[in-house]
Design a protein around this motif. Structure first.
Motif, short mmCIF file in Angstrom:
data_model
loop_
_atom_site.label_atom_id
_atom_site.label_comp_id
_atom_site.label_asym_id
_atom_site.label_seq_id
_atom_site.Cartn_x
_atom_site.Cartn_y
_atom_site.Cartn_z
N LEU A 100 -35.48 -4.52 56.25
CA LEU A 100 -36.57 -5.74 56.70
C LEU A 100 -35.56 -6.72 57.26
O LEU A 100 -36.12 -7.58 58.67
CB LEU A 100 -36.92 -5.84 55.52
N GLU A 101 -34.43 -7.13 56.93
CA GLU A 101 -33.78 -8.78 57.59
C GLU A 101 -33.36 -7.77 59.02
O GLU A 101 -33.41 -8.41 59.86
CB GLU A 101 -32.87 -8.99 56.33
N ASN A 102 -32.79 -6.98 58.62
CA ASN A 102 -31.66 -6.09 60.14
C ASN A 102 -32.96 -6.07 61.01
O ASN A 102 -32.93 -6.35 62.50
CB ASN A 102 -31.03 -5.40 59.47
N LEU A 103 -34.29 -5.43 60.84
CA LEU A 103 -35.07 -5.14 61.86
C LEU A 103 -35.61 -6.64 62.45
O LEU A 103 -36.04 -6.53 63.51
CB LEU A 103 -36.41 -4.25 60.91
N ARG A 104 -35.94 -7.57 61.23
CA ARG A 104 -36.48 -8.54 61.51
C ARG A 104 -35.38 -8.78 62.84
O ARG A 104 -35.98 -10.56 64.12
CB ARG A 104 -36.56 -9.36 60.51
N ASN A 105 -33.76 -9.36 62.61
CA ASN A 105 -32.84 -9.39 63.45
C ASN A 105 -33.26 -8.72 64.47
O ASN A 105 -32.91 -9.46 65.55
CB ASN A 105 -31.85 -9.24 62.65
N ILE A 106 -33.07 -8.11 64.78
CA ILE A 106 -33.43 -6.97 65.70
C ILE A 106 -34.77 -6.62 66.65
O ILE A 106 -33.80 -7.28 68.55
CB ILE A 106 -33.23 -5.23 65.72
N CYS A 107 -35.75 -7.38 66.67
CA CYS A 107 -36.44 -7.70 67.00
C CYS A 107 -36.06 -9.75 67.16
O CYS A 107 -36.64 -9.60 68.56
CB CYS A 107 -38.12 -7.67 66.14
N PHE A 108 -35.85 -9.95 67.19
CA PHE A 108 -35.87 -11.89 67.32
C PHE A 108 -34.75 -11.46 68.93
O PHE A 108 -34.78 -12.11 69.88
CB PHE A 108 -35.02 -12.24 65.97
N ALA A 109 -33.77 -10.93 68.37
CA ALA A 109 -32.98 -10.13 69.43
C ALA A 109 -33.43 -9.31 70.92
O ALA A 109 -32.42 -10.12 71.80
CB ALA A 109 -31.55 -9.60 69.62
N ASN A 110 -34.92 -9.33 70.57
CA ASN A 110 -35.10 -8.49 72.15
C ASN A 110 -36.34 -9.38 72.39
O ASN A 110 -37.21 -8.78 72.92
CB ASN A 110 -35.29 -7.34 71.56
N GLY A 111 -36.21 -10.73 71.92
CA GLY A 111 -37.34 -11.74 72.27
C GLY A 111 -38.92 -11.55 71.97
O GLY A 111 -39.38 -12.14 72.21
N TYR A 124 -40.92 2.76 57.89
CA TYR A 124 -41.33 1.23 57.86
C TYR A 124 -42.02 1.32 58.70
O TYR A 124 -42.26 1.73 59.76
CB TYR A 124 -39.67 0.57 58.34
N THR A 125 -43.32 0.30 59.05
CA THR A 125 -43.84 -0.76 60.13
C THR A 125 -43.11 -1.60 60.74
O THR A 125 -43.41 -2.76 60.59
CB THR A 125 -45.77 -0.23 59.54
N VAL A 126 -43.33 -1.70 62.15
CA VAL A 126 -42.69 -2.89 62.65
C VAL A 126 -43.71 -2.69 64.12
O VAL A 126 -44.10 -2.68 65.31
CB VAL A 126 -41.65 -2.45 63.88
N THR A 127 -44.02 -4.39 64.07
CA THR A 127 -45.10 -4.32 64.76
C THR A 127 -44.31 -5.79 65.41
O THR A 127 -44.30 -6.86 65.11
CB THR A 127 -46.66 -5.56 64.56
N PRO A 128 -44.02 -5.85 66.72
CA PRO A 128 -42.91 -7.02 67.54
C PRO A 128 -44.21 -7.93 67.75
O PRO A 128 -43.34 -9.83 67.89
CB PRO A 128 -42.51 -6.12 68.60
N ASN A 129 -45.03 -8.61 68.17
CA ASN A 129 -46.67 -8.71 68.46
C ASN A 129 -45.51 -9.66 69.83
O ASN A 129 -44.93 -8.95 70.48
CB ASN A 129 -45.97 -10.42 67.67
N THR A 130 -45.71 -11.04 70.06
CA THR A 130 -45.99 -11.25 71.43
C THR A 130 -44.06 -11.99 71.98
O THR A 130 -43.89 -12.06 71.39
CB THR A 130 -46.33 -12.50 71.63
N GLY A 131 -44.00 -11.23 72.48
CA GLY A 131 -42.56 -11.61 73.75
C GLY A 131 -42.29 -12.56 73.68
O GLY A 131 -43.69 -13.40 74.43
N TYR A 132 -41.28 -13.69 74.21
CA TYR A 132 -40.74 -14.72 75.10
C TYR A 132 -40.50 -14.61 76.13
O TYR A 132 -38.80 -13.37 76.55
CB TYR A 132 -39.86 -15.54 74.26
N GLN A 133 -40.61 -15.50 77.06
CA GLN A 133 -40.14 -14.70 78.64
C GLN A 133 -39.24 -15.95 79.29
O GLN A 133 -40.06 -17.22 78.90
CB GLN A 133 -41.06 -14.05 79.18
N SER A 152 -33.57 -12.12 75.17
CA SER A 152 -32.54 -10.87 74.83
C SER A 152 -31.62 -11.42 74.43
O SER A 152 -30.59 -11.62 74.88
CB SER A 152 -31.99 -9.52 75.62
N HIS A 153 -30.92 -11.18 72.98
CA HIS A 153 -29.39 -11.53 72.86
C HIS A 153 -28.93 -10.93 73.54
O HIS A 153 -27.64 -11.71 74.08
CB HIS A 153 -29.45 -11.05 71.61
#
Length: 850
Positions: A131-142, A168-177, A213-214
């Motif tokens: 779950l922490e890895n998935l959170r980091n991937i989402c963060f790295a992609n905005g 696993y259910t991943v809801t990225p929500n709003t992205g940052y532009q 994006s990281h």
């Protein structure tokens, strides 16, 4: 075997079957209260897959037990080892992976943890890490604040099957532009404006409107660092760039301005370089040439610089003017006893850095690569001592390799002349003498002789070796690190390439060869010559390589024993095919383009493909015109001319082919490999069909492995009797008509059992055909490219590969499944097939088939 021994053998066999059956229950030894991970975890994205699924999957480290052909095979082997250990050591605790044991228990430990694999259990700690890895991937992609959850699916248990699946259910929500990007230098000097221009913010990968994006930040660091180091900033590092992401204005931002279907929150990015870096100029370039280690007193080191060498000094050193051009800037430090071994102008052309100019990383890399290509060097080193505030020197050290080298070895060869029972390579020995610096410009001259011997068998009942095949050959090849004759056509080369043609690593290859082959009733002598150019398309990499063969000329002189079975067969051949056993001249003009990112490791998918275009027979055609002009040829339509008072045949044709390979890793120890080959050719200008040297062939150890070499096709032809010829000769493997069109598809599933032993399951499909105009030579039209002949041969089999690090030995067993030459195409339960073994092929080869 006596009845008593037979009884004990049955009991032992029954016992082992019971033990193996005990290991087939995957959950047999799963601890109470634990769950076996049933399959690969699934990842769901309710919001239309905003993030790449493969990227998210890479962050999930919870993995089920591996499979070897069958699901969870290593786990079953582990369970089998546990069962044996409990039978022989019932009063001891179960083994753990860290235990050190001796005797028979060392074998059961290896079964459980070496060859086998313990149960992959659902682990709550690993789930939290996922779950922490998935959170980091989402963060790295905005997507800074994703909603993450995991569901453990434990279906209703039958008997004792504690298995579970992870979802696993991943809801990225709003992205940052990105809304705005600013570049700031921490100081201001005379170099700041120049450094700002080098950065080139207009070409930044961080642009307003792009999603955060990281990966873009990492790529931007590399881009900028490359720019700066190419423009003289020797000490500039990616760590000198600092990115600050500003989200402070989000609270006051009017959310009504956002697109509700694709909501994005704006962020500002500030790029800061704390201090304007120093730009370095190259003061002096020194090249030190070190000879191979020698006994005795080391020779005196001379410092040579053209403008400092007066005529008396040149004369005293016996140094010719052409060896040291007066325009060269580099200073050479060389042993006085070895002045005559090198052409210094040639070396200087490979040094792309220049004195009194800015340092450049690209030119440094090119210099290093171009020097590494030289066969006369053992290694090259480049150092960059700083000699002032903005000055540096370049010290290049070149270690010379021994000029001569003798190589003795054994080799394996796969020849077209093979057997009906097995595709066996011949084995032999070779000796090669190498000169690494033939004409003082690092030319590599190789002169070698080789000999090998092979075996041919027949479909006789005994299956014994009844004929030996041997080959003797010699070859001389010269590799020159430049294009010979390029000055003649320099006017036609674009200026952008002409200015620095050397960065494409041009090579000229000249070769002479001669081969003598001999087996019962047949021999062949074939001398030849070749001239080719080879070059890379992408500097610093070998992703794309071209090879242009200006001339490939072979004189082929076959000899069939008079009165033999083979001689009787040849006399029955149609007129175009009887030339296959006549003196002929093969001439080819070929261009090939190869592109690949192939890696030996199974880390990521890789590819390889080659496009080849070929024209044959143009040079013999000119020779025939000359013979006609001087009265030695009275017919220009027979594709033959007189050479040394012998009739020589030739053919003219065009052909092209495309071959591609894909290597797709499935796990760290398994991969799927796919290969496709398609080729087509056409004869022209009085040539009825393409000559043997230009045709495509089917069968062999690297293609259709269910057929002997050159025996598949053409079309629905399978035996000589299909062409109205005598099929009784045991030398019919020499007659392989091939075809003018070819299609071949191959697939392999490769998996390691242990580090040095690999198995493969393979499937091959393919065939060859002639054009329709060849029907007049093949009778009933079975061989031509017609609708009724569009039948592909199919074979499948099992392969074993033994990896000895320095070579791979391969055994492939191919079974024909679908044979084009049969009326009822399927091989099994076919009344036309007298012995199924006759449709089976054993292949022994070196290296992978593709």
């Amino acid at each position: 075997m006596t009845p008593k021994l037979r009884k004990y053998a049955r009991l032992v066999t029954l016992l082992w079957i019971c033990l193996l059956g005990a290991g087939c229950n995957a959950t047999k030894f799963v601890p109470e209260g634990s769950f076996l991970l049933k399959n690969e975890p699934k990842i769901k994205q309710p919001q239309a897959n905003k993030i790449d699924g493969e990227l998210l999957a890479s962050g999930v480290q919870s993995k089920p037990n591996r499979r070897w052909v069958l699901p969870k095979t290593p786990l079953h082997i582990h369970n089998f080892g546990v069962r044996i250990d409990r039978i022989f050591y019932p009063k001891r605790e179960d083994l753990t992976e860290q235990d050190t044991v001796k005797g028979f228990r060392k074998f059961t430990h290896w079964l459980q943890f070496g060859f086998g694999e313990p149960p992959a259990l659902v682990d709550s700690a690993q789930i939290q890490e996922d779950l922490e890895n998935l959170r980091n991937i989402c963060f790295a992609n905005g997507h800074f604040y994703p909603d993450l959850s995991v569901a453990i699916d434990t279906p209703k248990q039958k008997w004792r099957k504690p298995k579970a699946s992870l979802i696993y259910t991943v809801t990225p929500n709003t992205g940052y532009q990105i809304d705005q990007v600013d570049l700031i230098f921490g100081d201001s000097t005379g170099e700041t404006n120049f450094a700002r221009a080098v950065y080139d913010l207009n070409k930044s990968l961080l642009k307003p409107g792009k999603l955060y994006s990281h990966a873009d930040f990492a790529a931007e660091r590399n881009r900028v660092a490359q720019n700066f180091r190419n423009r003289g900033y020797f000490r500039f590092s990616p760590s000198d760039i600092i990115f600050e992401v500003d989200t402070s204005g989000l609270d006051s931002f009017d959310m009504a301005l956002l697109d509700l279907d694709h909501p994005r929150k704006p962020i500002n990015i500030q790029i800061e370089i704390s201090k304007t870096p120093i730009r370095y100029m190259v003061r002096e370039i020194r090249v030190r040439i070190k000879e191979p280690p020698q006994q005795g007193t080391p020779p005196r080191i001379l410092r040579l610089r053209p403008q400092e060498l007066t005529i008396p000094i040149r004369d005293s050193l016996n140094l010719k003017f052409k060896r040291m051009d007066s325009t060269l800037q580099e200073t050479f430090l060389v042993d006085s006893s070895q002045l005559s071994r090198l052409n210094y102008n040639f070396l200087a052309q490979r040094i792309h850095l220049r004195e009194n100019r800015s340092y450049s990383l690209s030119w440094t890399q090119l210099t290093f690569r171009r020097l590494q290509e030289l066969t006369m060097l053992k290694y090259s080193l480049i150092r960059y001592p700083i000699v002032g505030e903005a000055l540096m020197d370049v010290d290049i050290e070149l270690q010379m390799a021994p000029q001569y080298q003798i190589q003795l070895g054994t080799e394996t060869f796969t020849r077209d002349i093979t057997s009906l029972a097995a595709n066996l390579p011949s084995i032999g020995a070779n000796i090669t003498v190498r000169n690494r610096n033939t004409f003082k410009k690092s030319e590599l001259l190789e002169v070698g002789v080789s000999g090998n011997i092979g075996w041919t068998t027949t479909e006789s009942e005994s299956g014994r070796v009844n004929d030996l095949y041997y080959q003797l050959g010699g070859k001389a090849e010269l590799n020159i690190q430049r294009f010979l004759g390029i000055n003649v056509i320099k006017w036609a080369i674009p200026k952008s390439i002409k200015r620095d043609f050397s960065r494409f690593s041009p090579t000229t290859i000249l070769s002479l060869n001669a081969d003598l082959e001999r087996q019962q009733d047949f021999s062949q002598f074939a001398p030849g010559a070749n001239m080719s150019y080879r070059w890379n398309h992408i500097p610093f990499k070998d992703l794309a390589v071209s090879r242009l063969t200006l001339i490939s000329l072979d004189y082929i002189q076959p000899d069939v024993s008079s009165g033999s079975d083979l001689d009787t067969l040849v006399t029955q051949l149609p007129p175009p095919l009887d030339q296959d056993f006549s003196n002929r001249l093969s001439s080819k003009f070929t261009y090939s383009y190869t592109r690949q990112n192939y890696m030996k490791t199974r880390a990521r998918p890789t590819y390889w493909y080659r496009i080849t275009l070929e024209n044959g027979g143009f040079l013999p055609y000119l020779i025939e015109q000359l013979n006609f002009a001087i009265g030695r040829d009275d017919d220009l339509n027979d594709n033959q001319f007189l050479l040394f008072d012998n009739e020589v045949f030739y053919g003219q044709y065009f052909r092209g082919s495309l071959e591609g390979k894909i290597y797709y890793p499935i796990t760290k120890t398994t991969e799927a490999v796919f290969r496709g080959y398609i080729g087509a050719g056409s004869s022209y200008n009085k040539t009825p069909i393409i000559t043997k040297d230009g045709r495509f062939f089917g069968g062999g150890i690297s293609g259709m492995r269910g057929w002997p070499s050159k025996t598949l096709g053409p079309g629905r032809v399978g035996r000589l009797s299909d062409l109205g010829l005598d099929d009784s000769s045991r030398l019919t493997t020499l007659f392989g008509p091939g075809g003018e069109y070819k299609l071949e598809l191959n697939a392999e599933y490769r998996f390691n059992l242990i580090s040095w032993f690999e198995m493969a399951l393979f499937l091959d499909m393919g065939n060859v055909w002639f054009s329709k105009k060849a029907d007049e030579f093949f009778g009933d039209g079975k061989a031509s490219l017609r609708k009724e002949n569009l039948v592909l041969g199919v074979d499948a089999g099992l392969g074993f590969r033994f990896d000895f690090s320095f070579l791979i030995v391969r055994l492939d067993f191919g079974q024909q499944l679908f044979a084009p030459d049969l009326e009822q195409k399927w091989v099994f339960n076919n009344p036309e097939v007298e012995r199924l073994a006759s449709r089976r092929q054993f292949n022994l080869g070196i290296g992978y088939p593709f």
